[in-house]
Design a protein around this motif. Structure first.
Motif, PDB file in Angstrom:
ATOM      1  N   UNK A  94       0.850  -1.205   0.000  1.00  0.00           N
ATOM      2  CA  UNK A  94       0.000   0.000   0.000  1.00  0.00           C
ATOM      3  C   UNK A  94       0.880   1.248   0.000  1.00  0.00           C
ATOM      4  N   UNK A  95       1.854   1.266   0.923  1.00  0.00           N
ATOM      5  CA  UNK A  95       2.689   2.455   1.050  1.00  0.00           C
ATOM      6  C   UNK A  95       3.504   2.664  -0.219  1.00  0.00           C
ATOM      7  N   UNK A  96       4.062   1.583  -0.768  1.00  0.00           N
ATOM      8  CA  UNK A  96       4.868   1.731  -1.971  1.00  0.00           C
ATOM      9  C   UNK A  96       4.033   2.269  -3.129  1.00  0.00           C
ATOM     10  N   UNK A  97       2.817   1.726  -3.285  1.00  0.00           N
ATOM     11  CA  UNK A  97       2.006   2.136  -4.433  1.00  0.00           C
ATOM     12  C   UNK A  97       1.505   3.569  -4.285  1.00  0.00           C
ATOM     13  N   UNK A  98       1.170   3.969  -3.060  1.00  0.00           N
ATOM     14  CA  UNK A  98       0.624   5.325  -2.881  1.00  0.00           C
ATOM     15  C   UNK A  98       1.715   6.392  -2.900  1.00  0.00           C
ATOM     16  N   UNK A  99       2.938   6.059  -2.473  1.00  0.00           N
ATOM     17  CA  UNK A  99       3.944   7.109  -2.282  1.00  0.00           C
ATOM     18  C   UNK A  99       5.069   7.117  -3.319  1.00  0.00           C
ATOM     19  N   UNK A 100       5.405   5.971  -3.897  1.00  0.00           N
ATOM     20  CA  UNK A 100       6.556   5.934  -4.799  1.00  0.00           C
ATOM     21  C   UNK A 100       6.267   6.684  -6.094  1.00  0.00           C
ATOM     22  N   UNK A 101       7.201   7.510  -6.515  1.00  0.00           N
ATOM     23  CA  UNK A 101       7.054   8.239  -7.767  1.00  0.00           C
ATOM     24  C   UNK A 101       6.023   9.339  -7.739  1.00  0.00           C
ATOM     25  N   UNK A 102       5.548   9.706  -6.541  1.00  0.00           N
ATOM     26  CA  UNK A 102       4.491  10.715  -6.407  1.00  0.00           C
ATOM     27  C   UNK A 102       5.113  11.983  -5.821  1.00  0.00           C
ATOM     28  N   UNK A 103       4.772  13.139  -6.383  1.00  0.00           N
ATOM     29  CA  UNK A 103       5.255  14.412  -5.840  1.00  0.00           C
ATOM     30  C   UNK A 103       6.739  14.597  -6.018  1.00  0.00           C
ATOM     31  N   UNK A 104       7.193  14.484  -7.256  1.00  0.00           N
ATOM     32  CA  UNK A 104       8.639  14.583  -7.527  1.00  0.00           C
ATOM     33  C   UNK A 104       9.107  16.031  -7.324  1.00  0.00           C
ATOM     34  N   UNK A 105      10.214  16.189  -6.595  1.00  0.00           N
ATOM     35  CA  UNK A 105      10.799  17.517  -6.363  1.00  0.00           C
ATOM     36  C   UNK A 105      12.266  17.463  -6.772  1.00  0.00           C
ATOM     37  N   UNK A 106      12.598  18.173  -7.857  1.00  0.00           N
ATOM     38  CA  UNK A 106      13.979  18.149  -8.358  1.00  0.00           C
ATOM     39  C   UNK A 106      14.900  18.946  -7.448  1.00  0.00           C
ATOM     40  N   UNK A 107      16.220  18.665  -7.599  1.00  0.00           N
ATOM     41  CA  UNK A 107      17.210  19.403  -6.809  1.00  0.00           C
ATOM     42  C   UNK A 107      17.177  20.882  -7.190  1.00  0.00           C
ATOM     43  N   UNK A 108      17.001  21.172  -8.481  1.00  0.00           N
ATOM     44  CA  UNK A 108      16.967  22.569  -8.919  1.00  0.00           C
ATOM     45  C   UNK A 108      15.836  23.315  -8.239  1.00  0.00           C
ATOM     46  N   UNK A 109      14.664  22.643  -8.097  1.00  0.00           N
ATOM     47  CA  UNK A 109      13.525  23.301  -7.455  1.00  0.00           C
ATOM     48  C   UNK A 109      13.783  23.545  -5.979  1.00  0.00           C
ATOM     49  N   UNK A 110      14.535  22.640  -5.333  1.00  0.00           N
ATOM     50  CA  UNK A 110      14.864  22.834  -3.917  1.00  0.00           C
ATOM     51  C   UNK A 110      15.636  24.123  -3.738  1.00  0.00           C
ATOM     52  N   UNK A 111      16.627  24.350  -4.641  1.00  0.00           N
ATOM     53  CA  UNK A 111      17.430  25.570  -4.533  1.00  0.00           C
ATOM     54  C   UNK A 111      16.629  26.799  -4.953  1.00  0.00           C
ATOM     55  N   UNK A 112      15.794  26.638  -6.009  1.00  0.00           N
ATOM     56  CA  UNK A 112      15.064  27.790  -6.537  1.00  0.00           C
ATOM     57  C   UNK A 112      14.049  28.313  -5.520  1.00  0.00           C
ATOM     58  N   UNK A 113      13.332  27.403  -4.853  1.00  0.00           N
ATOM     59  CA  UNK A 113      12.279  27.833  -3.939  1.00  0.00           C
ATOM     60  C   UNK A 113      12.705  27.806  -2.476  1.00  0.00           C
ATOM     61  N   UNK A 114      13.891  27.288  -2.188  1.00  0.00           N
ATOM     62  CA  UNK A 114      14.372  27.307  -0.814  1.00  0.00           C
ATOM     63  C   UNK A 114      13.664  26.337   0.107  1.00  0.00           C
ATOM     64  N   UNK A 115      13.440  25.120  -0.332  1.00  0.00           N
ATOM     65  CA  UNK A 115      12.861  24.124   0.567  1.00  0.00           C
ATOM     66  C   UNK A 115      13.880  23.764   1.644  1.00  0.00           C
ATOM     67  N   UNK A 116      13.380  23.443   2.834  1.00  0.00           N
ATOM     68  CA  UNK A 116      14.284  23.150   3.950  1.00  0.00           C
ATOM     69  C   UNK A 116      13.905  21.811   4.586  1.00  0.00           C
ATOM     70  N   UNK A 117      14.817  21.318   5.398  1.00  0.00           N
ATOM     71  CA  UNK A 117      14.525  20.165   6.240  1.00  0.00           C
ATOM     72  C   UNK A 117      14.506  18.846   5.496  1.00  0.00           C
ATOM     73  N   UNK A 118      13.719  17.873   5.976  1.00  0.00           N
ATOM     74  CA  UNK A 118      13.696  16.543   5.360  1.00  0.00           C
ATOM     75  C   UNK A 118      13.284  16.575   3.896  1.00  0.00           C
ATOM     76  N   UNK A 119      12.530  17.606   3.490  1.00  0.00           N
ATOM     77  CA  UNK A 119      12.106  17.682   2.088  1.00  0.00           C
ATOM     78  C   UNK A 119      13.309  17.936   1.188  1.00  0.00           C
ATOM     79  N   UNK A 120      14.202  18.852   1.630  1.00  0.00           N
ATOM     80  CA  UNK A 120      15.412  19.107   0.853  1.00  0.00           C
ATOM     81  C   UNK A 120      16.338  17.897   0.911  1.00  0.00           C
ATOM     82  N   UNK A 121      16.425  17.261   2.079  1.00  0.00           N
ATOM     83  CA  UNK A 121      17.342  16.121   2.214  1.00  0.00           C
ATOM     84  C   UNK A 121      16.886  14.938   1.374  1.00  0.00           C
ATOM     85  N   UNK A 122      15.554  14.807   1.181  1.00  0.00           N
ATOM     86  CA  UNK A 122      15.058  13.703   0.363  1.00  0.00           C
ATOM     87  C   UNK A 122      15.334  13.929  -1.110  1.00  0.00           C
TER      88      UNK A 122
END
Lengths: 384, 88
Positions: A194-222
């Motif tokens: 269930x967890x794999x199917x609901x979460x894998x490949x969902x809500x992709x956040x590129x490294x470039x977007x992390x720097x562009x928008x300034x995401x912090x914490x576990x979201x940036x680390x992921x």
């Protein structure tokens, strides 16, 4: 909806999928999300303004009430900031005790998120099990600080209560059990279909977007960005304690949860190391710190959701001139629309929960005077 | 909740100064001989930070295991030690 080819669906501010008051205006084309506009302003409490009216000592308790889940971390950041303004030394034992409480809070905050995740993706058993195990961490917090949630433990210059050797034994015993349970949850997160199917490949956040928008914490680390205030800007006793910064490269909702699971192991190790190497000595100043000399300072700490910043200006006396609070959810939630592009509407809760939304602490309102009339606008409106 | 022993209170008002919720009000006790003011705690406002317990120089505040605050009237949760004595 005439004139537009997209259908706009409001999700929130009162909605079973979201436990906090925020409105997401979701534009959809069929089942695909085209755009998401977060709208804030439902839970503004004016804490920054209230801090200016109250004394430094009263603001400690106000800072703890900005966010219920991470209250020790808020008071730690506020106290660190006051100590930097006033050049106040903290005893080493107090630093270690702060570290212990901060890490316990990170553990129970992440466990609460796992429980909410289980509830939102239709995995109720996970909710029940995680909440049961989280209870032992809350009991530890009560043992150390006296309260389960609102600890009110950290004060400028030190902490309020000391640890006894008997309590240390209880903490170690409970942490052993918690570590075994986290190992089990890691297995669940890695293998459960269930967890794999609901979460894998969902809500992709590129490294470039992390720097562009300034995401912090576990979201940036992921997304592979190695950013952790505990290493970058030393506070409490983190410069004495060895630990790893967890990063992953999958960039999806599942990896954001897995970063948190692995962080739990690190947090348990930090607490164990800290109680083993607890220095002797006082836990705070003899007199309470009521006045702070003129000056200004910034303090940063790593909250469970990312980087938390306090900025305090003092003009001398017993009241601050300005207290600025920048919470991690502020960046993470206001810029979350990049993750929702081309996702399914049904995946919205699964993406949102991976951000660990904490709306009450990110709420800001700006008053704009125009033609003698006060207008209240949220920051999202002003940013457009 | 915390309980006040007004026999120990020296009317220094530190608890009322430090209370972050403004829940403590110093009230006049005309019958007192030396220290005329004593604290009245409004538990409807109290946030249970126990700062009053910590700052009290004479340990007049004592923490207790009592937690049952529910009441039909708002006035009932304002704990005035003297009035309670009169009622009971």
């Amino acid at each position: 909806m005439s004139g537009s080819k997209y259908i706009e669906i409001p999700i929130g501010p009162q909605h079973p999928a979201l436990h906090e008051p925020i409105l997401f205006r979701v534009k959809v084309e069929g089942e695909k999300i085209v755009d998401v506009i977060p709208s804030t302003g439902y839970n503004h409490r004016g804490i920054e303004r209230l801090c200016e009216d109250n004394t430094f000592l009263r603001d400690v308790f106000l800072a703890g009430r900005v966010c219920g889940i991470c209250n020790v971390i808020h008071t730690t950041c506020y106290s660190e900031c006051i100590e930097r303004v006033g050049n106040i030394d903290v005893p080493p034992r107090a630093k270690y005790l702060r570290t212990i409480l901060n890490e316990l809070e990170r553990i129970h905050s992440h466990m609460l998120l796992f429980a909410i995740l289980g509830e939102l993706i239709g995995f109720q058993t996970l909710f029940m099990l995680v909440m049961r195990d989280r209870e032992s961490i809350l009991t530890l917090k009560e043992l150390i600080a006296g309260n389960r949630i609102q600890a009110d433990y950290v004060m400028p210059g030190g902490v309020r209560k000391d640890l006894t050797p008997e309590k240390i034994q209880q903490i170690k015993k409970a942490l052993d059990q918690v570590r075994a349970r986290i190992k089990y949850y890691k297995k669940v997160f890695e293998n459960d279909s269930i967890i794999k199917k609901r979460l894998s490949g969902v809500g992709i956040l590129d490294v470039q977007d992390v720097y562009r928008y300034g995401f912090v914490g576990p979201i940036a680390r992921a997304s592979g960005v190695k950013s952790d205030v505990r290493c970058e800007d030393y506070y409490a006793a983190y410069n004495d304690i060895p630990f790893n910064v967890i990063t992953r490269n999958e960039c999806d909702s599942w990896s954001r949860m897995m970063v948190r699971v692995d962080e739990l192991f690190e947090s348990v190790n930090i607490v164990e190391y800290a109680v083993d190497h607890l220095p002797e000595g006082p836990i705070g100043p003899k007199a309470m710190i009521r006045t702070v000399k003129a000056g200004e300072a910034i303090a940063r700490v790593e909250a469970p959701r990312g980087e938390l910043v306090y900025y305090i200006i003092s003009k001398g006396g017993d009241k601050p001139y300005r207290v600025k609070i920048r919470t991690p959810s502020f960046n993470n939630i206001l810029n979350c629309q990049v993750m929702f592009k081309d996702a399914n509407l049904a995946d919205l809760p699964a993406i949102l929960v991976s951000l660990d939304p904490c709306i009450s602490c990110m709420e800001r309102l700006v008053v704009v005077e125009e033609n003698g009339r006060a207008e209240m606008k949220s920051l999202v409106d002003l940013a457009r | 909740m915390q309980v006040v022993d007004i026999a120990k209170c020296i009317s220094c008002r530190l608890c009322a100064f430090d209370c972050p919720a403004y829940a403590i009000e110093m009230t006049l006790n005309p019958a007192a001989e030396k220290y005329k003011y004593y604290p009245v705690v409004d538990f409807g406002k109290c946030v249970f930070c126990y700062q009053c317990v910590r700052v009290c120089p004479t340990q007049a505040y004592v923490t207790s295991n009592m937690y049952n605050l529910a009441s039909f009237a708002r006035e009932k949760i304002i704990k005035d030690v003297l009035k309670k004595d009169i009622e009971s």
